[in-house]
Design an enzyme around this catalytic site. Structure first.
Site, PDB file in Angstrom:
ATOM      1  N   GLY A   1       0.836  -1.195   0.000  1.00 16.22           N
ATOM      2  CA  GLY A   1       0.000   0.000   0.000  1.00 16.22           C
ATOM      3  C   GLY A   1       0.869   1.242   0.000  1.00 16.22           C
ATOM      4  O   GLY A   1       2.004   1.232  -0.470  1.00 16.22           O
ATOM      5  N   CYS A   2       0.342   2.303   0.565  1.00 21.89           N
ATOM      6  CA  CYS A   2       1.077   3.566   0.643  1.00 21.89           C
ATOM      7  C   CYS A   2       2.359   3.354   1.442  1.00 21.89           C
ATOM      8  O   CYS A   2       2.337   2.781   2.528  1.00 21.89           O
ATOM      9  CB  CYS A   2       0.205   4.621   1.312  1.00 21.89           C
TER      10      CYS A   2
END
Length: 176
Positions: free
Chosen positions: A13-14
């Site tokens: 993810g981020c």
């Protein structure tokens, strides 16, 4: 005698969340947010966000395996994100947010596959984490480095990252 430093590269993810967590771990000497796994040479964040470069947002760790093992780093990585979400983490959607382990050696490849096999029964859905040999790694722009600590009051940091870090600190207190 200090062992030879090793590298580990994870995408889940981020990169801001994973970056923030791993900065707290004893034995990790350097954390760099960046991009790997794509075709574009020296991509920018703007290019990554289109999903067209093939890169994932990743963190690259330089660590001392005598202090923290790769297997322990894998356990931390899987605790920091949902490895059953294909090309996304929560509201972050696209191949740039995929769950991925870029291995720097055959030993890392073997360990990553073994850990996935060992934990797959802990999840309701199949683990979709990609396990690949490392491809060229590009540092993200300066403002992405240590983003959480540099911007603790930013909305995404306080709402999304801070609770994950608190849980991480509780679960891995012995390593911090």
């Amino acid at each position: 005698m200090m062992s030879k430093m090793q590298l580990a590269t994870f995408g889940g993810g981020c990169f801001w969340c994973i970056d923030a967590a791993f900065r707290k771990v004893k034995g990790i000497h350097k954390v760099v947010s960046g991009y790997s796994g794509g075709e574009t040479l020296d991509p920018t964040y703007k290019e990554i966000c289109t999903g067209m470069t093939g890169h994932a947002e990743v963190v690259q760790l330089e660590f001392d395996p005598d202090v923290v093992s790769f297997k322990t780093l894998l356990a931390m990585f899987f605790a920091l994100h949902d490895p059953t979400q294909l090309n996304r983490q929560g509201n972050d959607v696209g191949t740039q947010y995929r769950s991925v382990i870029f291995c720097h050696s055959d030993e890392q490849m073997t360990q990553a596959k073994q850990v996935i096999s060992d934990i797959k029964g802990s999840f309701k859905d199949p683990i979709v984490t990609e396990v690949s040999a490392i491809s060229p790694f590009y540092d993200a722009e300066r403002y992405h480095q240590d983003y959480f600590n540099e911007n603790p009051n930013q909305g995404y940091c306080s709402i999304m990252i801070a609770p994950k870090i608190a849980k991480f600190e509780q679960n891995f207190a012995d390593y911090l």
